[in-house]
Design a protein around this motif. Structure first.
Motif, short mmCIF file in Angstrom:
data_model
loop_
_atom_site.label_atom_id
_atom_site.label_comp_id
_atom_site.label_asym_id
_atom_site.label_seq_id
_atom_site.Cartn_x
_atom_site.Cartn_y
_atom_site.Cartn_z
N MET A 249 -31.77 24.12 90.10
CA MET A 249 -30.56 24.91 89.88
C MET A 249 -30.94 26.36 89.68
SD MET A 249 -28.35 22.46 87.34
CE MET A 249 -28.02 20.76 87.76
N ARG A 250 -30.58 27.19 90.68
CA ARG A 250 -31.04 28.56 90.64
C ARG A 250 -30.47 29.33 89.45
NH1 ARG A 250 -30.06 32.57 95.65
NH2 ARG A 250 -28.02 32.81 94.64
N GLY A 251 -29.18 29.04 89.11
CA GLY A 251 -28.57 29.75 87.99
C GLY A 251 -29.29 29.50 86.68
N LEU A 252 -29.68 28.24 86.44
CA LEU A 252 -30.42 27.92 85.23
C LEU A 252 -31.79 28.58 85.21
CD1 LEU A 252 -29.50 24.16 84.78
CD2 LEU A 252 -28.87 26.04 83.26
N GLN A 253 -32.46 28.60 86.37
CA GLN A 253 -33.77 29.25 86.44
C GLN A 253 -33.63 30.75 86.15
OE1 GLN A 253 -35.75 29.79 90.23
NE2 GLN A 253 -37.70 29.15 89.32
N ASP A 254 -32.56 31.36 86.67
CA ASP A 254 -32.35 32.78 86.41
C ASP A 254 -32.17 33.03 84.91
OD1 ASP A 254 -32.48 33.10 89.12
OD2 ASP A 254 -30.36 33.59 89.41
N LEU B 186 -43.78 31.11 83.56
CA LEU B 186 -42.88 30.20 84.27
C LEU B 186 -43.39 29.81 85.65
CD1 LEU B 186 -39.50 31.89 83.25
CD2 LEU B 186 -40.45 29.75 82.37
N GLY B 187 -44.53 30.37 86.05
CA GLY B 187 -45.13 29.98 87.32
C GLY B 187 -44.44 30.53 88.54
N VAL B 188 -43.84 31.72 88.40
CA VAL B 188 -43.23 32.38 89.55
C VAL B 188 -43.85 33.77 89.69
CG1 VAL B 188 -41.07 31.12 89.29
CG2 VAL B 188 -41.32 33.36 88.19
N SER B 189 -43.60 34.42 90.81
CA SER B 189 -44.13 35.76 91.01
C SER B 189 -43.27 36.79 90.28
CB SER B 189 -44.17 36.10 92.51
OG SER B 189 -42.84 36.26 93.00
N PRO B 190 -43.82 37.94 89.92
CA PRO B 190 -43.00 38.99 89.30
C PRO B 190 -41.82 39.42 90.17
CG PRO B 190 -45.33 39.46 88.98
CD PRO B 190 -45.26 38.30 89.92
N VAL C 76 -40.08 37.48 92.19
CA VAL C 76 -39.03 36.47 92.04
C VAL C 76 -38.32 36.63 90.71
CG1 VAL C 76 -38.65 33.98 91.72
CG2 VAL C 76 -40.08 34.80 93.60
N ALA C 77 -39.09 36.92 89.64
CA ALA C 77 -38.49 37.11 88.32
C ALA C 77 -37.57 38.34 88.31
CB ALA C 77 -39.58 37.25 87.26
N SER C 78 -38.02 39.43 88.89
CA SER C 78 -37.20 40.64 88.96
C SER C 78 -35.91 40.40 89.74
CB SER C 78 -37.99 41.79 89.60
OG SER C 78 -39.09 42.17 88.79
N LEU C 79 -36.04 39.65 90.83
CA LEU C 79 -34.86 39.34 91.64
C LEU C 79 -33.87 38.49 90.86
CD1 LEU C 79 -33.46 39.53 94.38
CD2 LEU C 79 -34.73 37.49 95.09
N ALA C 80 -34.37 37.58 90.04
CA ALA C 80 -33.48 36.72 89.25
C ALA C 80 -32.67 37.55 88.26
CB ALA C 80 -34.30 35.67 88.51
N ILE C 81 -33.33 38.50 87.62
CA ILE C 81 -32.62 39.36 86.66
C ILE C 81 -31.61 40.24 87.39
CG2 ILE C 81 -32.89 41.24 84.99
CD1 ILE C 81 -35.62 40.01 84.27
N LYS C 82 -32.01 40.78 88.55
CA LYS C 82 -31.09 41.61 89.34
C LYS C 82 -29.88 40.79 89.79
CE LYS C 82 -30.02 45.35 91.74
NZ LYS C 82 -28.87 44.88 92.52
N ARG C 83 -30.10 39.54 90.14
CA ARG C 83 -29.01 38.67 90.58
C ARG C 83 -28.02 38.45 89.43
NH1 ARG C 83 -32.04 35.34 93.59
NH2 ARG C 83 -32.65 34.16 91.77
N LEU C 84 -28.52 38.24 88.23
CA LEU C 84 -27.65 38.07 87.07
C LEU C 84 -26.86 39.35 86.80
CD1 LEU C 84 -29.93 36.08 84.59
CD2 LEU C 84 -27.78 35.28 85.58
N GLU C 85 -27.53 40.48 86.89
CA GLU C 85 -26.85 41.75 86.64
C GLU C 85 -25.74 41.98 87.65
OE1 GLU C 85 -30.33 44.44 84.48
OE2 GLU C 85 -30.27 44.34 86.69
N ASP C 86 -25.99 41.64 88.92
CA ASP C 86 -24.96 41.80 89.95
C ASP C 86 -23.78 40.86 89.68
OD1 ASP C 86 -26.50 43.69 91.20
OD2 ASP C 86 -27.33 42.31 92.70
#
Length: 311
Positions: A1-6, A26-30, A32-42
């Motif tokens: 679930m992408r939303g939960l991972q974000d 969390l075993g992801v690249s920086p 991917v992590a930055s993109l997750a935060i940006k996605r939440l902000e959007d």
């Protein structure tokens, strides 16, 4: 679930103060992590983090949203546990505040055992005799003696116990044992402070009557562990929770004084700010700590009983 991972990435980033550190855990690249935060902000339409090459801090929107994100993740874990109670391992990061003496000398070893049984649980500990502000500081749970002054906090009992008056054999050999609380005025009493308050009024009960004794000594500290260590070293009398002193009493490093007088209540509680924080991890941790406290007190009670019979 992408939303939960974000959400998980955002919460871990807030805890670590770094996107890279959160990504490594969390075993992801920086990226991917930055993109997750940006996605939440959007999705939310607001800025959650202010980032530079060297630092990161949450905005006011970010601080409020991270608090809700923690609750959403905890609710998801609770739902998993209810659907698959045997299969769902405990997975949570808990920030836990506790008193210095209890934390260093009892809880650290107990928590090692808890994490061995639940390797996906991560603990962030703060050892201090100051009660953390659970609404402003990054603390999920607090362990404290006595009910908190803030009645809005959720207080889960861990153990019913009292303060006991003790001294080292070496101190008693030099100065003798006080026969009653009034005699404490003639002894060196070791006190601790919480905030600006010095705990130098010791309360005792016997035969339905109460006695409050003002005490004094040549040492005091804002760390109750230090006060206990002074007592073990023979520097004076100590008046602390029987939980804190149980290992020293069992080993003979400290001896009970005035045992016919009952000390003031010092019940131990697990505190949180909201009942929604009572995730499966928190509930199991509470039960685990409660069992350890009760076992320790039962051992102490058995030792006291044998000492009474021998006396």
């Amino acid at each position: 679930m992408r939303g939960l991972q974000d959400l998980q990435i955002l919460v871990r980033t807030a805890e670590r103060g770094s996107v890279s550190a959160a990504a490594r855990e969390l075993g992801v690249s920086p990226a991917v992590a930055s993109l997750a935060i940006k996605r939440l902000e959007d999705e939310l339409g607001c800025v959650l983090c202010l980032r530079s090459t060297r630092s990161l801090r949450l905005t006011q929107h970010g601080e409020r949203f991270v608090a809700h994100a923690r609750q959403m993740l905890a609710s998801y874990q609770q739902a998993l546990a209810e659907l698959h109670p045997q299969a769902a391992p405990l997975r949570e990061v808990l920030h836990l505040s506790m008193p210095s003496d209890f934390g260093r000398n009892l809880a650290l070893g107990w928590l090692d055992d808890f994490q061995r049984a639940h390797p996906h649980v991560q603990l962030r500990l703060s050892l201090s005799d100051r009660l953390a502000d659970m609404y402003r500081e990054p603390v999920d749970l607090a362990i404290r003696f006595g009910l908190p002054p803030d009645s809005n906090l959720v207080a889960l009992p861990l153990a019913e116990c009292r303060r006991v008056l003790c001294a080292a054999p070496s101190y008693l050999a030099r100065h003798g044992a006080p026969g009653c609380p009034q005699a404490l005025a003639e002894h060196n009493c070791l006190c601790f402070t919480v905030g600006e308050r010095l705990h130098n009024r010791w309360r005792f009960w016997r035969d339905g009557g109460e006695w409050v004794q003002q005490v004094a000594g040549d040492r005091s500290a804002d760390d109750a562990d230090v006060v206990r260590r002074w007592a073990v070293a023979g520097h004076g009398l100590v008046y602390k929770s029987q939980l804190d002193l149980a290992p020293d009493l069992a080993a003979g490093r400290l001896l009970r004084v005035c045992p016919e007088w009952q000390g003031e209540p010092a019940p131990l509680y697990l505190l949180c700010a909201d009942r929604r924080q009572l995730s499966p991890t928190v509930r199991q941790l509470r039960e685990f700590l409660r069992e350890r406290c009760l076992a320790l007190l039962a051992g102490r009670a058995a030792t006291d009983s044998m000492a009474d019979k021998q006396g």
